[in-house]
Scaffold this motif. Structure first.
Motif, PDB file in Angstrom:
ATOM      1  N   ASP A 124     -16.218 -19.319  11.827  1.00  0.00           N
ATOM      2  CA  ASP A 124     -17.132 -18.526  11.001  1.00  0.00           C
ATOM      3  C   ASP A 124     -16.375 -17.449  10.232  1.00  0.00           C
ATOM      4  N   LEU A 125     -15.356 -16.858  10.860  1.00  0.00           N
ATOM      5  CA  LEU A 125     -14.590 -15.822  10.172  1.00  0.00           C
ATOM      6  C   LEU A 125     -13.710 -16.397   9.072  1.00  0.00           C
ATOM      7  N   LEU A 126     -13.356 -17.675   9.181  1.00  0.00           N
ATOM      8  CA  LEU A 126     -12.527 -18.273   8.132  1.00  0.00           C
ATOM      9  C   LEU A 126     -13.229 -18.261   6.787  1.00  0.00           C
ATOM     10  N   GLU A 127     -14.535 -18.415   6.807  1.00  0.00           N
ATOM     11  CA  GLU A 127     -15.287 -18.374   5.561  1.00  0.00           C
ATOM     12  C   GLU A 127     -15.189 -17.001   4.914  1.00  0.00           C
ATOM     13  N   VAL A 128     -15.199 -15.957   5.747  1.00  0.00           N
ATOM     14  CA  VAL A 128     -15.058 -14.603   5.219  1.00  0.00           C
ATOM     15  C   VAL A 128     -13.670 -14.414   4.611  1.00  0.00           C
ATOM     16  N   ALA A 129     -12.642 -14.936   5.313  1.00  0.00           N
ATOM     17  CA  ALA A 129     -11.282 -14.826   4.783  1.00  0.00           C
ATOM     18  C   ALA A 129     -11.138 -15.589   3.473  1.00  0.00           C
ATOM     19  N   ASP A 130     -11.794 -16.734   3.366  1.00  0.00           N
ATOM     20  CA  ASP A 130     -11.735 -17.499   2.107  1.00  0.00           C
ATOM     21  C   ASP A 130     -12.372 -16.721   0.961  1.00  0.00           C
ATOM     22  N   LEU A 132     -12.636 -13.452   0.697  1.00  0.00           N
ATOM     23  CA  LEU A 132     -11.740 -12.353   0.327  1.00  0.00           C
ATOM     24  C   LEU A 132     -10.575 -12.858  -0.519  1.00  0.00           C
ATOM     25  N   GLU A 133     -10.043 -14.011  -0.139  1.00  0.00           N
ATOM     26  CA  GLU A 133      -8.920 -14.570  -0.912  1.00  0.00           C
ATOM     27  C   GLU A 133      -9.362 -14.934  -2.318  1.00  0.00           C
ATOM     28  N   LYS A 134     -10.519 -15.544  -2.455  1.00  0.00           N
ATOM     29  CA  LYS A 134     -11.009 -15.904  -3.789  1.00  0.00           C
ATOM     30  C   LYS A 134     -11.302 -14.654  -4.627  1.00  0.00           C
ATOM     31  N   ALA A 135     -11.800 -13.617  -3.955  1.00  0.00           N
ATOM     32  CA  ALA A 135     -12.118 -12.379  -4.686  1.00  0.00           C
ATOM     33  C   ALA A 135     -10.857 -11.736  -5.237  1.00  0.00           C
ATOM     34  N   THR A 136      -9.792 -11.671  -4.465  1.00  0.00           N
ATOM     35  CA  THR A 136      -8.544 -11.065  -4.951  1.00  0.00           C
ATOM     36  C   THR A 136      -7.883 -11.923  -6.023  1.00  0.00           C
ATOM     37  N   GLU A 137      -8.013 -13.256  -5.887  1.00  0.00           N
ATOM     38  CA  GLU A 137      -7.404 -14.130  -6.891  1.00  0.00           C
ATOM     39  C   GLU A 137      -8.163 -14.094  -8.218  1.00  0.00           C
ATOM     40  N   SER A 138      -9.447 -13.787  -8.166  1.00  0.00           N
ATOM     41  CA  SER A 138     -10.257 -13.800  -9.397  1.00  0.00           C
ATOM     42  C   SER A 138     -10.085 -12.546 -10.250  1.00  0.00           C
ATOM     43  N   VAL A 139      -9.468 -11.536  -9.710  1.00  0.00           N
ATOM     44  CA  VAL A 139      -9.279 -10.295 -10.474  1.00  0.00           C
ATOM     45  C   VAL A 139      -8.082 -10.466 -11.402  1.00  0.00           C
ATOM     46  N   PRO A 140      -8.251 -10.287 -12.707  1.00  0.00           N
ATOM     47  CA  PRO A 140      -7.110 -10.394 -13.637  1.00  0.00           C
ATOM     48  C   PRO A 140      -6.093  -9.291 -13.385  1.00  0.00           C
ATOM     49  N   LYS A 141      -4.842  -9.647 -13.338  1.00  0.00           N
ATOM     50  CA  LYS A 141      -3.800  -8.666 -13.051  1.00  0.00           C
ATOM     51  C   LYS A 141      -3.675  -7.630 -14.175  1.00  0.00           C
ATOM     52  N   GLU A 142      -3.946  -8.037 -15.406  1.00  0.00           N
ATOM     53  CA  GLU A 142      -3.810  -7.089 -16.530  1.00  0.00           C
ATOM     54  C   GLU A 142      -4.901  -6.037 -16.530  1.00  0.00           C
ATOM     55  N   GLU A 156      -7.431  -2.971  -4.473  1.00  0.00           N
ATOM     56  CA  GLU A 156      -6.548  -2.560  -3.377  1.00  0.00           C
ATOM     57  C   GLU A 156      -7.284  -2.599  -2.041  1.00  0.00           C
ATOM     58  N   GLY A 157      -8.564  -2.249  -2.034  1.00  0.00           N
ATOM     59  CA  GLY A 157      -9.351  -2.327  -0.793  1.00  0.00           C
ATOM     60  C   GLY A 157      -9.501  -3.771  -0.302  1.00  0.00           C
ATOM     61  N   LEU A 158      -9.702  -4.685  -1.247  1.00  0.00           N
ATOM     62  CA  LEU A 158      -9.805  -6.098  -0.867  1.00  0.00           C
ATOM     63  C   LEU A 158      -8.488  -6.619  -0.295  1.00  0.00           C
ATOM     64  N   LEU A 159      -7.390  -6.189  -0.924  1.00  0.00           N
ATOM     65  CA  LEU A 159      -6.080  -6.608  -0.403  1.00  0.00           C
ATOM     66  C   LEU A 159      -5.843  -6.074   1.006  1.00  0.00           C
ATOM     67  N   MET A 160      -6.196  -4.813   1.232  1.00  0.00           N
ATOM     68  CA  MET A 160      -6.011  -4.221   2.564  1.00  0.00           C
ATOM     69  C   MET A 160      -6.899  -4.920   3.601  1.00  0.00           C
ATOM     70  N   THR A 161      -8.113  -5.260   3.182  1.00  0.00           N
ATOM     71  CA  THR A 161      -9.007  -5.964   4.105  1.00  0.00           C
ATOM     72  C   THR A 161      -8.471  -7.352   4.438  1.00  0.00           C
ATOM     73  N   GLU A 162      -7.950  -8.035   3.439  1.00  0.00           N
ATOM     74  CA  GLU A 162      -7.388  -9.361   3.672  1.00  0.00           C
ATOM     75  C   GLU A 162      -6.169  -9.303   4.600  1.00  0.00           C
ATOM     76  N   VAL A 163      -5.315  -8.313   4.374  1.00  0.00           N
ATOM     77  CA  VAL A 163      -4.144  -8.151   5.242  1.00  0.00           C
ATOM     78  C   VAL A 163      -4.573  -7.838   6.677  1.00  0.00           C
ATOM     79  N   GLN A 164      -5.560  -6.980   6.826  1.00  0.00           N
ATOM     80  CA  GLN A 164      -6.004  -6.595   8.165  1.00  0.00           C
ATOM     81  C   GLN A 164      -6.647  -7.770   8.895  1.00  0.00           C
ATOM     82  N   ILE A 165      -7.432  -8.565   8.193  1.00  0.00           N
ATOM     83  CA  ILE A 165      -8.067  -9.700   8.878  1.00  0.00           C
ATOM     84  C   ILE A 165      -7.041 -10.746   9.293  1.00  0.00           C
ATOM     85  N   GLN A 166      -5.959 -10.892   8.507  1.00  0.00           N
ATOM     86  CA  GLN A 166      -4.899 -11.817   8.910  1.00  0.00           C
ATOM     87  C   GLN A 166      -4.153 -11.299  10.141  1.00  0.00           C
TER      88      GLN A 166
END
Length: 231
Positions: A124-130, A132-142, A156-166
């Motif tokens: 169930d938590l894998l879906e949450v991690a997916d 978060l990953e899609k959310a960070t990838e969808s943000v344009p870097k520019e 940056e908050g999404l990245l920190m959350t993704e790192v913490q869940i891993q």
């Protein structure tokens, strides 16, 4: 002549009477000396009994006969008891082995339950991690600039959350699988398609559509990948 013959006859008669008297006097002492003693009687009785035992043990052909029925019965009972003891010991050893195997299996089941009891929760938590990953990838870097602080802080908050869940996943034995460029493994990967790709070795992973996860070395979710095939 008759008188000369009578004299020797009379002398012989006298000698015979004396001998009879002497024999009567010495007869009780002789009988007493010839009487067997109690010790001799016991010895004779023992010899007689041993002779009878030898005669019983030895047959007519010089071979030993069977022991008495009571002794034979005791021997048979001893053999039966020894067989029962041997059979009981074998059953006891088998029961010990079965008990030990059962204990080891139960211990293994308990350990697996401890390790993989959170398997459903992890899925169930894998879906949450997916997400978060899609959310960070969808943000344009520019778009992540200092003049756009709201988007930057959110990213940056999404990245920190993704790192913490891993980190939490790793703490509980859940590892992420991103096999891009690795050799295709059917136990860890699920091929969505096969396509030729220049510069890629056939049989390798060219695209990862969804990352996979392993829980304590067991594949919890295979990675969804695209595999390179020969042109």
């Amino acid at each position: 002549m008759p008188s000369e013959r009578a004299v020797p006859a009379a002398a012989a008669a006298v000698m015979a009477v004396r001998c009879v008297r002497l024999a009567r006097c010495s007869l009780p002492a002789l009988a007493l000396s010839l009487r067997p003693s109690p010790r001799l009687l016991c010895t004779a009785t023992k010899q007689k009994n041993s002779g009878q035992n030898l005669e019983e043990d030895v047959g007519p052909n010089g071979q030993k006969t069977d022991p008495p029925s009571a002794e034979k019965t005791l021997i048979e009972e001893k053999v039966k008891l020894e067989e029962q003891l041997k059979e009981t010991m074998e059953k006891y050893k088998r029961a010990l082995a079965d008990t030990e195997n059962l204990r080891q299996r139960s211990q293994k089941l308990v350990e697996e339950a401890k390790l993989y009891g959170i398997q459903g929760f992890c899925k169930d938590l894998l879906e949450v991690a997916d997400i978060l990953e899609k959310a960070t990838e969808s943000v344009p870097k520019e778009e992540i600039r200092d003049d756009n602080p709201h988007l930057k802080h959110l990213y940056e908050g999404l990245l920190m959350t993704e790192v913490q869940i891993q980190k939490v996943f790793s703490k509980h034995g859940l590892l992420r699988l991103n096999p891009l460029g690795a050799r295709f493994d059917p136990y860890e990967h699920e091929a969505l398609f096969h396509t030729p790709v220049e510069g890629k070795e056939p049989g390798t992973v060219a695209l990862v559509s969804k990352v996979g996860y392993k829980l304590h070395g067991r594949t919890l979710r295979p990675a969804l990948v695209g595999v390179v095939k020969e042109a």
